[in-house]
Write a protein that holds these residues in place. Sequence first.
Motif, PDB file in Angstrom:
ATOM      1  N   ASP A  87       0.802  -1.231   0.000  1.00  0.00           N
ATOM      2  CA  ASP A  87       0.000   0.000   0.000  1.00  0.00           C
ATOM      3  C   ASP A  87       0.836   1.284   0.000  1.00  0.00           C
ATOM      4  OD1 ASP A  87      -2.271  -1.535   0.015  1.00  0.00           O
ATOM      5  OD2 ASP A  87      -2.505  -1.468   2.195  1.00  0.00           O
ATOM      6  N   GLU A  88       2.029   1.238   0.596  1.00  0.00           N
ATOM      7  CA  GLU A  88       2.832   2.451   0.754  1.00  0.00           C
ATOM      8  C   GLU A  88       3.596   2.870  -0.494  1.00  0.00           C
ATOM      9  OE1 GLU A  88       5.243   3.063   4.246  1.00  0.00           O
ATOM     10  OE2 GLU A  88       4.208   1.365   5.182  1.00  0.00           O
ATOM     11  N   TYR A  89       3.802   1.961  -1.426  1.00  0.00           N
ATOM     12  CA  TYR A  89       4.659   2.250  -2.580  1.00  0.00           C
ATOM     13  C   TYR A  89       3.887   2.098  -3.873  1.00  0.00           C
ATOM     14  CZ  TYR A  89       7.752   1.249   1.266  1.00  0.00           C
ATOM     15  OH  TYR A  89       8.340   1.241   2.491  1.00  0.00           O
ATOM     16  N   LYS A  90       4.154   3.042  -4.786  1.00  0.00           N
ATOM     17  CA  LYS A  90       3.494   2.975  -6.087  1.00  0.00           C
ATOM     18  C   LYS A  90       4.553   3.021  -7.183  1.00  0.00           C
ATOM     19  CE  LYS A  90       2.437   7.920  -6.512  1.00  0.00           C
ATOM     20  NZ  LYS A  90       3.219   8.495  -5.467  1.00  0.00           N
ATOM     21  N   THR A  91       4.180   2.643  -8.373  1.00  0.00           N
ATOM     22  CA  THR A  91       5.085   2.637  -9.508  1.00  0.00           C
ATOM     23  C   THR A  91       5.722   4.009  -9.693  1.00  0.00           C
ATOM     24  OG1 THR A  91       3.764   0.947 -10.603  1.00  0.00           O
ATOM     25  CG2 THR A  91       5.233   2.230 -12.002  1.00  0.00           C
ATOM     26  N   GLY A  92       7.044   4.011  -9.842  1.00  0.00           N
ATOM     27  CA  GLY A  92       7.776   5.254 -10.050  1.00  0.00           C
ATOM     28  C   GLY A  92       8.434   5.804  -8.801  1.00  0.00           C
ATOM     29  N   ASP A  93       8.043   5.313  -7.615  1.00  0.00           N
ATOM     30  CA  ASP A  93       8.692   5.761  -6.380  1.00  0.00           C
ATOM     31  C   ASP A  93      10.160   5.337  -6.383  1.00  0.00           C
ATOM     32  OD1 ASP A  93       6.385   6.855  -5.360  1.00  0.00           O
ATOM     33  OD2 ASP A  93       5.941   5.187  -4.009  1.00  0.00           O
ATOM     34  N   VAL A  94      11.021   6.195  -5.848  1.00  0.00           N
ATOM     35  CA  VAL A  94      12.437   5.871  -5.706  1.00  0.00           C
ATOM     36  C   VAL A  94      12.669   5.495  -4.252  1.00  0.00           C
ATOM     37  CG1 VAL A  94      14.798   6.721  -5.926  1.00  0.00           C
ATOM     38  CG2 VAL A  94      13.054   7.470  -7.548  1.00  0.00           C
ATOM     39  N   VAL A  95      13.286   4.318  -4.045  1.00  0.00           N
ATOM     40  CA  VAL A  95      13.478   3.807  -2.690  1.00  0.00           C
ATOM     41  C   VAL A  95      14.918   3.350  -2.479  1.00  0.00           C
ATOM     42  CG1 VAL A  95      11.075   3.062  -2.429  1.00  0.00           C
ATOM     43  CG2 VAL A  95      12.761   1.477  -3.362  1.00  0.00           C
ATOM     44  N   LEU A  96      15.319   3.333  -1.212  1.00  0.00           N
ATOM     45  CA  LEU A  96      16.570   2.719  -0.788  1.00  0.00           C
ATOM     46  C   LEU A  96      16.182   1.439  -0.060  1.00  0.00           C
ATOM     47  CD1 LEU A  96      18.407   5.820   0.727  1.00  0.00           C
ATOM     48  CD2 LEU A  96      18.555   4.934  -1.596  1.00  0.00           C
TER      49      LEU A  96
ATOM     50  N   THR B 232       9.011  -4.619   3.865  1.00  0.00           N
ATOM     51  CA  THR B 232       9.779  -4.304   5.071  1.00  0.00           C
ATOM     52  C   THR B 232      11.267  -4.125   4.795  1.00  0.00           C
ATOM     53  OG1 THR B 232       9.958  -6.664   5.562  1.00  0.00           O
ATOM     54  CG2 THR B 232       8.158  -5.445   6.625  1.00  0.00           C
ATOM     55  N   ASP B 233      11.734  -4.525   3.604  1.00  0.00           N
ATOM     56  CA  ASP B 233      13.139  -4.342   3.234  1.00  0.00           C
ATOM     57  C   ASP B 233      13.423  -2.958   2.673  1.00  0.00           C
ATOM     58  OD1 ASP B 233      14.032  -6.807   4.090  1.00  0.00           O
ATOM     59  OD2 ASP B 233      13.560  -7.780   2.185  1.00  0.00           O
ATOM     60  N   VAL B 234      12.385  -2.168   2.449  1.00  0.00           N
ATOM     61  CA  VAL B 234      12.583  -0.787   2.006  1.00  0.00           C
ATOM     62  C   VAL B 234      12.913   0.045   3.241  1.00  0.00           C
ATOM     63  CG1 VAL B 234      11.495   1.251   0.999  1.00  0.00           C
ATOM     64  CG2 VAL B 234      11.054  -1.004   0.028  1.00  0.00           C
ATOM     65  N   LEU B 235      14.030   0.768   3.162  1.00  0.00           N
ATOM     66  CA  LEU B 235      14.465   1.576   4.301  1.00  0.00           C
ATOM     67  C   LEU B 235      13.995   3.022   4.193  1.00  0.00           C
ATOM     68  CD1 LEU B 235      18.114   0.253   4.453  1.00  0.00           C
ATOM     69  CD2 LEU B 235      16.181  -0.464   5.848  1.00  0.00           C
ATOM     70  N   VAL B 236      14.019   3.564   2.959  1.00  0.00           N
ATOM     71  CA  VAL B 236      13.695   4.969   2.752  1.00  0.00           C
ATOM     72  C   VAL B 236      12.954   5.127   1.433  1.00  0.00           C
ATOM     73  CG1 VAL B 236      14.680   7.269   2.395  1.00  0.00           C
ATOM     74  CG2 VAL B 236      15.786   5.714   3.987  1.00  0.00           C
ATOM     75  N   LYS B 237      11.940   5.950   1.450  1.00  0.00           N
ATOM     76  CA  LYS B 237      11.257   6.355   0.221  1.00  0.00           C
ATOM     77  C   LYS B 237      11.678   7.804  -0.041  1.00  0.00           C
ATOM     78  CE  LYS B 237       6.587   7.108  -1.529  1.00  0.00           C
ATOM     79  NZ  LYS B 237       5.156   6.958  -1.197  1.00  0.00           N
ATOM     80  N   LEU B 238      12.335   8.036  -1.171  1.00  0.00           N
ATOM     81  CA  LEU B 238      12.816   9.382  -1.479  1.00  0.00           C
ATOM     82  C   LEU B 238      11.678  10.225  -2.032  1.00  0.00           C
ATOM     83  CD1 LEU B 238      16.200   8.417  -3.146  1.00  0.00           C
ATOM     84  CD2 LEU B 238      15.785   9.068  -0.792  1.00  0.00           C
ATOM     85  N   ILE B 239      11.522  11.427  -1.474  1.00  0.00           N
ATOM     86  CA  ILE B 239      10.441  12.316  -1.889  1.00  0.00           C
ATOM     87  C   ILE B 239      11.052  13.630  -2.360  1.00  0.00           C
ATOM     88  CG2 ILE B 239       8.382  13.555  -1.135  1.00  0.00           C
ATOM     89  CD1 ILE B 239       8.073  11.363   1.013  1.00  0.00           C
ATOM     90  N   GLN B 240      10.744  14.021  -3.590  1.00  0.00           N
ATOM     91  CA  GLN B 240      11.237  15.308  -4.111  1.00  0.00           C
ATOM     92  C   GLN B 240      10.281  16.396  -3.684  1.00  0.00           C
ATOM     93  OE1 GLN B 240      11.790  14.724  -8.369  1.00  0.00           O
ATOM     94  NE2 GLN B 240      13.954  15.087  -7.989  1.00  0.00           N
ATOM     95  N   GLU B 241      10.863  17.514  -3.286  1.00  0.00           N
ATOM     96  CA  GLU B 241      10.025  18.643  -2.858  1.00  0.00           C
ATOM     97  C   GLU B 241      10.063  19.746  -3.889  1.00  0.00           C
ATOM     98  OE1 GLU B 241      10.934  19.866   1.096  1.00  0.00           O
ATOM     99  OE2 GLU B 241      10.941  17.818   1.800  1.00  0.00           O
TER     100      GLU B 241
END
Length: 88
Positions: A48-57, A79-88
């Motif tokens: 639910d938290e991630y959608k296509t195109g999201d950049v993650v670590l 649960t293996d995703v540590l960070v979701k990068l968000i552009q401001e």
Amino acid sequence: MRFKPVNSQIILKLEAKGEDWQSVGGIIISNNMIEKPHQAIVYLSDHDEYKTGDVVLYRKYSGFEFKYDDTEYLVIEGTDVLVKLIQE
């Protein structure tokens, strides 16, 4: 062929590896020996938290890698995703 992640899995599209690298002293280092960044783009997600195109670590030794049509993918748990990068 299409992919569909199940059980809160995420399919990440890995970036293409660079070319071999040569040191100042002339030593050639294969791109397979250079550590990969642990950043990728979400290709498909059943989470639910991630959608296509999201950049993650993601965690270093997580998931299952596979190659399809000369593109590398990684299947990981949400649960293996540590960070979701968000552009401001």
